[in-house]
Design a protein around this motif. Structure first.
Motif, PDB file in Angstrom:
ATOM      1  N   VAL A 118      59.817  59.126  43.628  1.00 27.66           N
ATOM      2  CA  VAL A 118      58.474  58.587  43.364  1.00 27.66           C
ATOM      3  C   VAL A 118      58.016  57.642  44.466  1.00 27.66           C
ATOM      4  CG1 VAL A 118      57.158  57.092  41.800  1.00 27.66           C
ATOM      5  CG2 VAL A 118      58.605  58.907  40.874  1.00 27.66           C
ATOM      6  N   THR A 119      58.926  56.839  45.006  1.00 25.56           N
ATOM      7  CA  THR A 119      58.544  55.859  46.032  1.00 25.56           C
ATOM      8  C   THR A 119      58.618  56.431  47.450  1.00 25.56           C
ATOM      9  OG1 THR A 119      60.827  55.005  46.118  1.00 25.56           O
ATOM     10  CG2 THR A 119      59.285  53.902  44.621  1.00 25.56           C
ATOM     11  N   PHE A 120      59.171  57.636  47.591  1.00 27.21           N
ATOM     12  CA  PHE A 120      59.323  58.229  48.919  1.00 27.21           C
ATOM     13  C   PHE A 120      57.995  58.377  49.669  1.00 27.21           C
ATOM     14  CE2 PHE A 120      59.583  61.794  51.877  1.00 27.21           C
ATOM     15  CZ  PHE A 120      60.666  61.424  52.650  1.00 27.21           C
ATOM     16  N   PRO A 121      56.905  58.829  49.020  1.00 25.52           N
ATOM     17  CA  PRO A 121      55.648  58.991  49.766  1.00 25.52           C
ATOM     18  C   PRO A 121      55.186  57.710  50.465  1.00 25.52           C
ATOM     19  CG  PRO A 121      55.491  60.119  47.662  1.00 25.52           C
ATOM     20  CD  PRO A 121      56.770  59.347  47.634  1.00 25.52           C
ATOM     21  N   LEU A 122      55.254  56.565  49.788  1.00 25.73           N
ATOM     22  CA  LEU A 122      54.828  55.318  50.418  1.00 25.73           C
ATOM     23  C   LEU A 122      55.775  54.926  51.550  1.00 25.73           C
ATOM     24  CD1 LEU A 122      53.623  53.073  47.450  1.00 25.73           C
ATOM     25  CD2 LEU A 122      52.236  54.104  49.250  1.00 25.73           C
ATOM     26  N   SER A 123      57.065  55.165  51.360  1.00 29.33           N
ATOM     27  CA  SER A 123      58.025  54.864  52.420  1.00 29.33           C
ATOM     28  C   SER A 123      57.753  55.731  53.649  1.00 29.33           C
ATOM     29  CB  SER A 123      59.465  55.109  51.925  1.00 29.33           C
ATOM     30  OG  SER A 123      59.785  54.274  50.850  1.00 29.33           O
ATOM     31  N   TYR A 124      57.461  56.990  53.404  1.00 26.87           N
ATOM     32  CA  TYR A 124      57.202  57.906  54.521  1.00 26.87           C
ATOM     33  C   TYR A 124      55.902  57.544  55.237  1.00 26.87           C
ATOM     34  CZ  TYR A 124      56.340  62.169  57.155  1.00 26.87           C
ATOM     35  OH  TYR A 124      56.089  63.060  58.164  1.00 26.87           O
ATOM     36  N   ILE A 125      54.884  57.165  54.482  1.00 25.02           N
ATOM     37  CA  ILE A 125      53.613  56.743  55.097  1.00 25.02           C
ATOM     38  C   ILE A 125      53.840  55.529  55.985  1.00 25.02           C
ATOM     39  CG2 ILE A 125      51.346  55.724  54.595  1.00 25.02           C
ATOM     40  CD1 ILE A 125      51.279  57.532  52.091  1.00 25.02           C
ATOM     41  N   SER A 126      54.627  54.572  55.492  1.00 31.24           N
ATOM     42  CA  SER A 126      54.938  53.384  56.285  1.00 31.24           C
ATOM     43  C   SER A 126      55.661  53.765  57.569  1.00 31.24           C
ATOM     44  CB  SER A 126      55.795  52.425  55.452  1.00 31.24           C
ATOM     45  OG  SER A 126      56.128  51.278  56.185  1.00 31.24           O
ATOM     46  N   TYR A 127      56.611  54.685  57.464  1.00 33.35           N
ATOM     47  CA  TYR A 127      57.346  55.152  58.648  1.00 33.35           C
ATOM     48  C   TYR A 127      56.402  55.829  59.643  1.00 33.35           C
ATOM     49  CZ  TYR A 127      59.875  58.636  61.415  1.00 33.35           C
ATOM     50  OH  TYR A 127      60.315  59.438  62.436  1.00 33.35           O
ATOM     51  N   ARG A 128      55.512  56.673  59.149  1.00 32.68           N
ATOM     52  CA  ARG A 128      54.618  57.411  60.040  1.00 32.68           C
ATOM     53  C   ARG A 128      53.668  56.466  60.780  1.00 32.68           C
ATOM     54  NH1 ARG A 128      56.035  61.316  62.434  1.00 32.68           N
ATOM     55  NH2 ARG A 128      53.850  61.636  63.006  1.00 32.68           N
ATOM     56  N   PHE A 129      53.152  55.463  60.077  1.00 33.52           N
ATOM     57  CA  PHE A 129      52.268  54.498  60.750  1.00 33.52           C
ATOM     58  C   PHE A 129      53.035  53.688  61.785  1.00 33.52           C
ATOM     59  CE2 PHE A 129      49.071  54.997  57.299  1.00 33.52           C
ATOM     60  CZ  PHE A 129      47.953  55.146  58.108  1.00 33.52           C
ATOM     61  N   SER A 130      54.256  53.276  61.450  1.00 35.71           N
ATOM     62  CA  SER A 130      55.077  52.542  62.405  1.00 35.71           C
ATOM     63  C   SER A 130      55.360  53.389  63.638  1.00 35.71           C
ATOM     64  CB  SER A 130      56.391  52.129  61.731  1.00 35.71           C
ATOM     65  OG  SER A 130      57.204  51.394  62.597  1.00 35.71           O
ATOM     66  N   LYS A 131      55.556  54.680  63.428  1.00 34.42           N
ATOM     67  CA  LYS A 131      55.788  55.606  64.535  1.00 34.42           C
ATOM     68  C   LYS A 131      54.514  55.796  65.361  1.00 34.42           C
ATOM     69  CE  LYS A 131      58.582  58.950  66.235  1.00 34.42           C
ATOM     70  NZ  LYS A 131      59.933  58.721  66.774  1.00 34.42           N
ATOM     71  N   ALA A 132      53.384  55.927  64.675  1.00 37.90           N
ATOM     72  CA  ALA A 132      52.118  56.167  65.363  1.00 37.90           C
ATOM     73  C   ALA A 132      51.713  54.987  66.238  1.00 37.90           C
ATOM     74  CB  ALA A 132      51.020  56.456  64.333  1.00 37.90           C
ATOM     75  N   TYR A 133      52.065  53.779  65.813  1.00 39.48           N
ATOM     76  CA  TYR A 133      51.710  52.585  66.588  1.00 39.48           C
ATOM     77  C   TYR A 133      52.836  52.155  67.530  1.00 39.48           C
ATOM     78  CZ  TYR A 133      47.349  51.898  64.078  1.00 39.48           C
ATOM     79  OH  TYR A 133      46.069  52.057  63.584  1.00 39.48           O
ATOM     80  N   ASN A 134      53.821  53.034  67.715  1.00 40.86           N
ATOM     81  CA  ASN A 134      54.896  52.831  68.691  1.00 40.86           C
ATOM     82  C   ASN A 134      55.765  51.616  68.379  1.00 40.86           C
ATOM     83  OD1 ASN A 134      56.224  53.900  70.961  1.00 40.86           O
ATOM     84  ND2 ASN A 134      55.303  52.354  72.299  1.00 40.86           N
ATOM     85  N   ILE A 135      55.853  51.266  67.101  1.00 42.91           N
ATOM     86  CA  ILE A 135      56.808  50.235  66.685  1.00 42.91           C
ATOM     87  C   ILE A 135      58.164  50.896  66.434  1.00 42.91           C
ATOM     88  CG2 ILE A 135      57.361  48.474  64.980  1.00 42.91           C
ATOM     89  CD1 ILE A 135      54.995  47.778  66.726  1.00 42.91           C
ATOM     90  N   SER A 136      58.153  51.953  65.644  1.00 44.58           N
ATOM     91  CA  SER A 136      59.375  52.701  65.374  1.00 44.58           C
ATOM     92  C   SER A 136      59.623  53.729  66.477  1.00 44.58           C
ATOM     93  CB  SER A 136      59.272  53.415  64.023  1.00 44.58           C
ATOM     94  OG  SER A 136      60.383  54.268  63.822  1.00 44.58           O
ATOM     95  N   THR A 137      60.885  53.875  66.861  1.00 43.69           N
ATOM     96  CA  THR A 137      61.284  54.899  67.826  1.00 43.69           C
ATOM     97  C   THR A 137      62.206  55.929  67.163  1.00 43.69           C
ATOM     98  OG1 THR A 137      63.180  53.555  68.520  1.00 43.69           O
ATOM     99  CG2 THR A 137      61.129  53.287  69.763  1.00 43.69           C
ATOM    100  N   GLN A 138      62.377  55.818  65.863  1.00 42.52           N
ATOM    101  CA  GLN A 138      63.285  56.698  65.145  1.00 42.52           C
ATOM    102  C   GLN A 138      62.738  58.111  65.014  1.00 42.52           C
ATOM    103  OE1 GLN A 138      64.093  54.309  61.479  1.00 42.52           O
ATOM    104  NE2 GLN A 138      66.186  55.001  61.777  1.00 42.52           N
ATOM    105  N   THR A 139      63.631  59.079  65.136  1.00 44.09           N
ATOM    106  CA  THR A 139      63.280  60.439  64.754  1.00 44.09           C
ATOM    107  C   THR A 139      63.293  60.511  63.228  1.00 44.09           C
ATOM    108  OG1 THR A 139      65.584  61.170  64.742  1.00 44.09           O
ATOM    109  CG2 THR A 139      64.362  61.345  66.840  1.00 44.09           C
ATOM    110  N   PHE A 140      62.663  61.544  62.692  1.00 42.21           N
ATOM    111  CA  PHE A 140      62.641  61.695  61.240  1.00 42.21           C
ATOM    112  C   PHE A 140      64.066  61.821  60.694  1.00 42.21           C
ATOM    113  CE2 PHE A 140      62.608  64.463  57.470  1.00 42.21           C
ATOM    114  CZ  PHE A 140      61.837  63.672  56.616  1.00 42.21           C
ATOM    115  N   THR A 141      64.929  62.515  61.442  1.00 40.90           N
ATOM    116  CA  THR A 141      66.317  62.701  61.001  1.00 40.90           C
ATOM    117  C   THR A 141      67.052  61.367  60.882  1.00 40.90           C
ATOM    118  OG1 THR A 141      66.379  64.861  62.081  1.00 40.90           O
ATOM    119  CG2 THR A 141      68.497  63.850  61.517  1.00 40.90           C
ATOM    120  N   LEU A 142      66.905  60.512  61.906  1.00 43.29           N
ATOM    121  CA  LEU A 142      67.560  59.204  61.862  1.00 43.29           C
ATOM    122  C   LEU A 142      66.984  58.331  60.754  1.00 43.29           C
ATOM    123  CD1 LEU A 142      68.032  58.251  65.626  1.00 43.29           C
ATOM    124  CD2 LEU A 142      69.818  58.773  63.952  1.00 43.29           C
ATOM    125  N   TRP A 143      65.658  58.434  60.565  1.00 42.74           N
ATOM    126  CA  TRP A 143      65.024  57.653  59.500  1.00 42.74           C
ATOM    127  C   TRP A 143      65.540  58.092  58.140  1.00 42.74           C
ATOM    128  CZ3 TRP A 143      61.430  59.179  55.621  1.00 42.74           C
ATOM    129  CH2 TRP A 143      60.879  58.116  54.910  1.00 42.74           C
TER     130      TRP A 143
END
Length: 419
Positions: A118-143
């Motif tokens: 249930v909480t995965f969608p919000l976690s994934y959205i947070s990850y995608r935004f962090s990736k889009a703004y070049n804060i996160s460098t993680q691949t989806f697999t590592l995340w």
């Protein structure tokens, strides 16, 4: 009745989300006061126009996700109670085994899985935004690897807590919160002791600082502060983030001073020494022991309130919530809901205490290094790397910031006078 409760809960959540969005994107301001424009606290003096725009966008999105994620969790716990999902999990666990410990494991696993989904969608959205703004460098697999590790670490911790907690509820009925509070103290200290050597290495690789010349200078600072440090550790965070950080973790012989490798790569030596002096300030001023004392007090108050509210709700609304007794495993979502609300309500107080301690550590860092230029540059670099706001909105500050704002930290440095 079920339909009415569901409708009201969902509408309340949506209205809250809209109110937060309007506040963050239209009402709240984050510019520095006019009399500080053009000074070292003004983002326009150390960020270009694109970086300022990105920091505003990213900060607003990140804050919005935080404020809607917390009540989303409350809504989830409420709905699985009134729809009888929690009760169904309890019956399934009881039909599988007569042993309380097995029942706890089965029930908690089912609850953990549905919570993760249930909480995965919000976690994934947070990850995608962090990736889009070049804060996160993680691949989806590592995340996803970190998400799975989180799931099992949390499951094991919660299994221990839930098994003991619900045994105490059956044993002591109305006063279960007293032994639960007393047992939480050694458990918390144990977790703090094993965190650096057991849990943290599950996520990252830790090793002694490679730059021995820098380590010698850091240890000289530690000796000056009468800190019995033998090593400084670095951790490979560059595969996950571009942000900067350093921290102190653990207690006793397992206490560690840790530098992210991104910090080592992006900051110069003087800035790193200021950060290390800041972290030593926490040790010298014994902030970890004040933190333990605060945890003990707040946990006792929180468990007492939780027990009172649970007893009252189960007695008056137990049928609607599908809970027959406080000691039933099906009451766990109610326990988690109440404690989550209390933690959120207490966050302005705990954050204020943390901000005070962080400012004290900043002052100690200045006492040790007496280098205003390096300190100000450090805060500029932290702002840039994390795309954070120098002067965040008031509600964001009190509910989210466990460190002083960059405006407050830079002004303290500029006005600092060595004793």
């Amino acid at each position: 009745m079920l339909r009415k409760w569901t409708f009201r809960a969902v509408i309340a959540y949506l209205l809250f989300g809209i109110a937060v969005y309007v506040y963050l994107f239209y009402l709240a301001g984050s510019t520095v006061p006019d009399h500080l424009k053009g000074t070292s606290v003004d983002p326009a003096t150390f960020l270009n126009s694109r970086e300022i725009m990105l920091s505003e966008e990213y900060s607003k999105i990140r804050n919005l996700l935080y404020f809607i994620s917390t009540p989303y969790e409350w809504l989830f716990y409420f709905l699985i109670l009134i729809f009888g999902i929690s009760k169904g999990f309890e019956r399934w666990a009881e039909s599988t085994s007569r042993l309380h410990i097995i029942q706890s494991a089965i029930y908690l696993f089912l609850l953990s899985v549905i919570s993760f989904v249930v909480t995965f969608p919000l976690s994934y959205i947070s990850y995608r935004f962090s990736k889009a703004y070049n804060i996160s460098t993680q691949t989806f697999t590592l995340w996803m690897k970190d998400e799975v590790i989180d799931f099992w670490v949390n499951f094991i911790e919660m299994f221990i807590i839930v098994t003991v907690l619900y045994w105490l509820m059956k044993r002591f009925k109305r006063r279960w919160w007293v032994p639960a509070w007393l047992l939480s103290i050694p458990f918390m200290i144990f977790m703090m002791f094993i965190q650096p050597v057991v849990i943290d290495p599950l996520y990252n690789d830790f090793y002694p600082l490679k730059n021995k010349d820098l380590e010698t200078k850091i240890l000289a600072l530690a000796e000056k502060a009468n800190i019995p440090a033998e090593h400084v550790y670095e951790v490979n965070m560059s595969e996950k983030t571009n942000a900067l950080n350093a921290y102190v973790t653990g207690i006793g012989s397992n206490a560690r001073i840790v530098l992210w490798d991104t910090t080592l790569e992006q900051l110069n030596e003087k800035e790193i020494l200021f950060i290390m002096a800041h972290e030593m300030g926490h040790y010298v001023e014994k902030h970890i022991y004040f933190g333990i004392a605060g945890y003990i007090i707040l946990t006792g108050i929180g468990l007492w309130i939780t027990a009172w509210v649970m007893n009252r709700l189960v007695r008056k609304k137990g049928a609607e919530l599908k809970i027959t007794a406080v000691s039933s495993l099906s009451s766990l979502p109610l326990f988690l809901l109440i404690t989550s609300v209390l933690l959120f309500a207490a966050s302005p107080i705990t954050n204020w205490v943390s901000r005070y301690e962080e400012m004290r550590a900043d002052r100690y860092g200045m006492e040790m290094t007496n280098d205003k230029k390096a300190a100000v540059q450090t805060f500029h670099d932290l702002t840039k790397s994390g795309l954070s706001q120098v002067n965040p909105p008031y509600l964001v500050k009190i509910f989210r910031y466990d460190h002083p704002t960059m405006l407050e930290r830079i002004r303290m440095v500029e006005e600092f006078k060595k004793k």
